[in-house]
Write an enzyme that holds these catalytic residues in place. Sequence first.
Site, short mmCIF file in Angstrom:
data_model
loop_
_atom_site.label_atom_id
_atom_site.label_comp_id
_atom_site.label_asym_id
_atom_site.label_seq_id
_atom_site.Cartn_x
_atom_site.Cartn_y
_atom_site.Cartn_z
N TYR A 235 36.87 72.70 28.58
CA TYR A 235 35.99 72.18 27.51
C TYR A 235 36.06 73.09 26.29
O TYR A 235 36.22 72.62 25.15
CB TYR A 235 34.56 72.11 28.05
CG TYR A 235 33.55 71.55 27.08
CD1 TYR A 235 33.33 70.18 27.00
CD2 TYR A 235 32.79 72.38 26.27
CE1 TYR A 235 32.40 69.65 26.11
CE2 TYR A 235 31.86 71.88 25.38
CZ TYR A 235 31.66 70.51 25.31
OH TYR A 235 30.73 70.00 24.43
N SER B 76 31.50 72.47 19.53
CA SER B 76 30.54 73.01 20.50
C SER B 76 30.41 74.52 20.31
O SER B 76 31.37 75.19 19.92
CB SER B 76 31.02 72.75 21.93
OG SER B 76 30.24 73.48 22.85
N1 LIG Z 1 24.53 67.98 24.63
C1 LIG Z 1 24.99 69.19 24.42
O1 LIG Z 1 24.42 70.21 24.87
C2 LIG Z 1 26.23 69.38 23.59
C3 LIG Z 1 26.55 70.69 23.19
C4 LIG Z 1 27.67 70.92 22.40
C5 LIG Z 1 28.48 69.85 22.04
N2 LIG Z 1 28.17 68.58 22.45
C6 LIG Z 1 29.08 67.52 22.03
O2 LIG Z 1 28.36 66.52 21.34
C7 LIG Z 1 29.01 65.26 21.51
C8 LIG Z 1 27.99 64.24 22.03
O3 LIG Z 1 27.47 64.72 23.26
P1 LIG Z 1 26.12 64.17 23.90
O4 LIG Z 1 25.39 65.35 24.43
O5 LIG Z 1 25.45 63.23 22.98
O6 LIG Z 1 26.74 63.40 25.17
P2 LIG Z 1 26.29 62.04 25.90
O7 LIG Z 1 24.83 61.86 25.82
O8 LIG Z 1 26.96 62.11 27.23
O9 LIG Z 1 27.00 60.91 25.01
C9 LIG Z 1 28.41 60.88 24.95
C10 LIG Z 1 28.83 59.81 23.97
O10 LIG Z 1 30.27 59.85 23.87
C11 LIG Z 1 30.78 58.58 24.20
N3 LIG Z 1 32.04 58.72 24.90
C12 LIG Z 1 32.33 59.47 26.00
N4 LIG Z 1 33.61 59.28 26.35
C13 LIG Z 1 34.14 58.41 25.47
C14 LIG Z 1 35.41 57.81 25.31
N5 LIG Z 1 36.42 58.05 26.15
N6 LIG Z 1 35.59 56.94 24.29
C15 LIG Z 1 34.59 56.66 23.44
N7 LIG Z 1 33.36 57.17 23.54
C16 LIG Z 1 33.14 58.04 24.55
C17 LIG Z 1 29.74 57.91 25.07
O11 LIG Z 1 29.92 56.50 25.00
P3 LIG Z 1 29.30 55.48 26.14
O12 LIG Z 1 27.80 55.47 25.85
O13 LIG Z 1 29.94 54.17 25.91
O14 LIG Z 1 29.61 56.08 27.46
C18 LIG Z 1 28.45 58.42 24.42
O15 LIG Z 1 28.14 57.64 23.30
C19 LIG Z 1 30.17 65.49 22.49
O16 LIG Z 1 31.36 65.66 21.77
C20 LIG Z 1 29.77 66.79 23.18
O17 LIG Z 1 30.89 67.50 23.66
C21 LIG Z 1 27.07 68.33 23.21
#
Ligand SMILES: NC(=O)c1ccc[n+]([C@@H]2O[C@H](COP(=O)([O-])OP(=O)(O)OC[C@H]3O[C@@H](n4cnc5c(N)ncnc54)[C@H](OP(=O)(O)O)[C@@H]3O)[C@@H](O)[C@H]2O)c1
Length: 247
Positions: free
Chosen positions: A156, A142
């Site tokens: 985080y 991130s």
């Molecule tokens: N969006 C942003 O602005 C942003 C910025 C920087 C970094 N990130 C990082 O990018 C990654 C993806 O984020 P996103 O924005 O796509 O989030 P999201 O839309 O909330 O999706 C999260 C994903 O992670 C899975 N997940 C959560 N907890 C889990 C667990 N305990 N075991 C297995 N799978 C789990 C969820 O599975 P389910 O569908 O089964 O719940 C879902 O597929 C994360 O690591 C996040 O920290 C995001």
Amino acid sequence: MTVEQAGRAALVTGGGRGIGAAIALRLARDGADVAVTYVRAPERAAEIVRQIEAVGRRGLAVAADAADPVAVTAAVDRAAAEFGRLDILVNNAGIAPYGPLEDVRPEEIDRTLAIHVRAAFVAAQAAARHLGPGGRIVNIGSSLAERVPYPGWTLYAMSKSALIGLTRGLARDLGPRGITANVVQPGSTDTEMNPADSPDAEYERGFTALGRYGRAEEVAAMVAHLAGPGGGYVTGASIAVDGGYAA
Ligand SMILES: NC(=O)c1ccc[n+]([C@@H]2O[C@H](COP(=O)([O-])OP(=O)(O)OC[C@H]3O[C@@H](n4cnc5c(N)ncnc54)[C@H](OP(=O)(O)O)[C@@H]3O)[C@@H](O)[C@H]2O)c1
């Protein structure tokens, strides 16, 4: 479909929605068979598998809570067994713990580190038993590992910062085998975790040089590059896909 990943196989943790789903679909369009893990949303993971199969690749959805190291290791082994090989591991599954410092409980610290850090470590360990030369590990970190411009994100940011050290160590451990490891650091990216139309979005947008949120596909494009031939001489690196947030 392109041929960048033809004949290769990938596992994307948390690949049922958001950034993980975009990565899974991009790798499939590039020619890879792709497994995804999920924890709460089996129907979303099944839909991504359907879309992977629609582009002519094999897909697989595996229930695996990233907080459970045994389940994580089993998911890696299952993907390798199902596809007969494993070339790419993307550690993407993540959560967004947020709130006042004084309210963070020890259990929340443990759970966040288990999902973001321990899971990435054990998945890489398991994947290392299957990856050959040309193997790729991409950890999704991130932009908050580089700068923390607002309060409430200490836990985080700490967990995502650990991925930088993990990635550097993996690069050294696995480099001699021709396997690369990198961390991609998304900035504000429009997903259910961080919707571009939320009340805080305007504030976040203001920290970027480009003045906008990123799209999950823009993160996936960097992962695809690192996972493909173009990433052959990139390892141990932290690469921002953040619209200039860290500039
Ligand atoms: N969006 C942003 O602005 C942003 C910025 C920087 C970094 N990130 C990082 O990018 C990654 C993806 O984020 P996103 O924005 O796509 O989030 P999201 O839309 O909330 O999706 C999260 C994903 O992670 C899975 N997940 C959560 N907890 C889990 C667990 N305990 N075991 C297995 N799978 C789990 C969820 O599975 P389910 O569908 O089964 O719940 C879902 O597929 C994360 O690591 C996040 O920290 C995001």
